[in-house]
Enzyme design. Structure first.
Site, PDB file in Angstrom:
ATOM      1  CB  SER A 170      -1.085   0.220   1.434  1.00 36.35           C
ATOM      2  OG  SER A 170      -1.615   1.331   0.812  1.00 36.35           O
ATOM      3  CD  GLU A 227      -8.519   2.621  -3.999  1.00 35.51           C
ATOM      4  OE1 GLU A 227      -7.755   3.707  -4.329  1.00 35.51           O
ATOM      5  OE2 GLU A 227      -8.544   1.572  -4.006  1.00 35.51           O
TER       6      GLU A 227
HETATM    7 ZN    ZN Z   1      -6.259   4.661  -0.504  1.00 36.21          ZN
END
Ligand code: ZN
Length: 256
Positions: A170, A227
């Site tokens: 991430s 996203e």
């Molecule tokens: Zn994010």
């Protein structure tokens, strides 16, 4: 006899002149070939250098991020190039009670949010720096949700991966990524992308060194679905090129 001798001299003269001309032409040709080779050489050297930089950025994101060299903001973190588990930004600055970012991007992020406010828009940062452990918690919680819905652990894992990055992969662990949502619509889904806030961000974020990291129709490259809330700091120069060319960070590092 004399006539023949004169004729021979004349012929020789023409031959010498012809030779001189061709030497001149040959010189020109050699010069231009030399020029071309020099240019080609310079281009290859530049390519090699760029390739070395891109390779370093990809293979050692934690090292890159720690250094204050010019490429720290281009560190690539994804499934293929995970970040070291124990990486923590050298300096974090708080945005509010729950969100912090790498101090090096704080000024530009604050400026972007302030300028959006000036334009009558309300932006909220819902998620910023997230440690490896925190990412694991988020991943586990989401996976348990899928299991409670009747999915097998393996299917739950695959389903979770679609919306939550596997710990270590991430960008939130870099402190360079932020999830920003509209004050008018707080859902984390495709509709978020249609809000006035996201439209403003998508049009202006590169002016502050940010990119929309997971655009529509690029999930085959990024491995992450669209996203519209996830923005990543890459610096103004890269942000401008990535946005203008409609590419991703992965493609930018490959091509440059
Ligand atoms: Zn994010």
């Amino acid at each position: 006899m004399l006539c023949a001798a004169v004729g021979l001299i004349v012929l020789m003269g023409i031959a010498v002149a012809g030779q001189m001309e061709s030497t001149e032409q040959q010189n020109q040709k050699l010069l231009s070939e030399n020029q071309k080779l020099t240019e080609e050489n310079e281009r290859l050297e530049k390519d090699l250098n760029n390739w070395k930089i891109a390779k370093e950025i990809k293979e050692a994101p934690a090292v890159r991020l720690k250094e204050d060299s010019e490429n720290w903001m281009l560190a690539l973190v994804n499934e293929e190039y995970p970040l070291a588990k124990d990486y923590t930004p050298a300096s974090l600055t708080k945005l509010d009670e729950k969100c912090s970012v790498d101090t090096r991007i704080y000024g530009e992020l604050e400026q972007m949010i302030a300028d959006a406010r000036q334009a009558g828009l309300n932006l909220y940062v819902t998620s910023a720096y997230r440690s490896y452990d925190r990412q694991r918690e988020v991943f586990d919680t989401t996976m348990k949700d899928w299991i409670s819905k009747g999915y097998s652990p393996l299917d739950a894992y695959d389903e979770t991966k679609k919306s939550v990055a596997v710990p270590g992969t991430s960008e939130h662990a870099t402190g360079l990524a932020v999830d920003i949502i509209s004050g008018q619509y707080t859902g984390l889904d495709d509709k978020q992308g249609d809000t006035a806030e996201q439209e403003w961000l998508m049009a202006h974020c590169q002016e502050y060194g940010f990119i929309l990291r997971f655009p529509k129709d690029k999930s085959n490259v990024t491995g992450i679905v669209y996203e519209p809330w996830h923005y990543r700091y890459v610096g103004k120069e890269a942000a401008k090129k990535i946005t203008e060319q409609g590419i991703t960070l992965e493609e930018y590092l490959q091509a440059d």
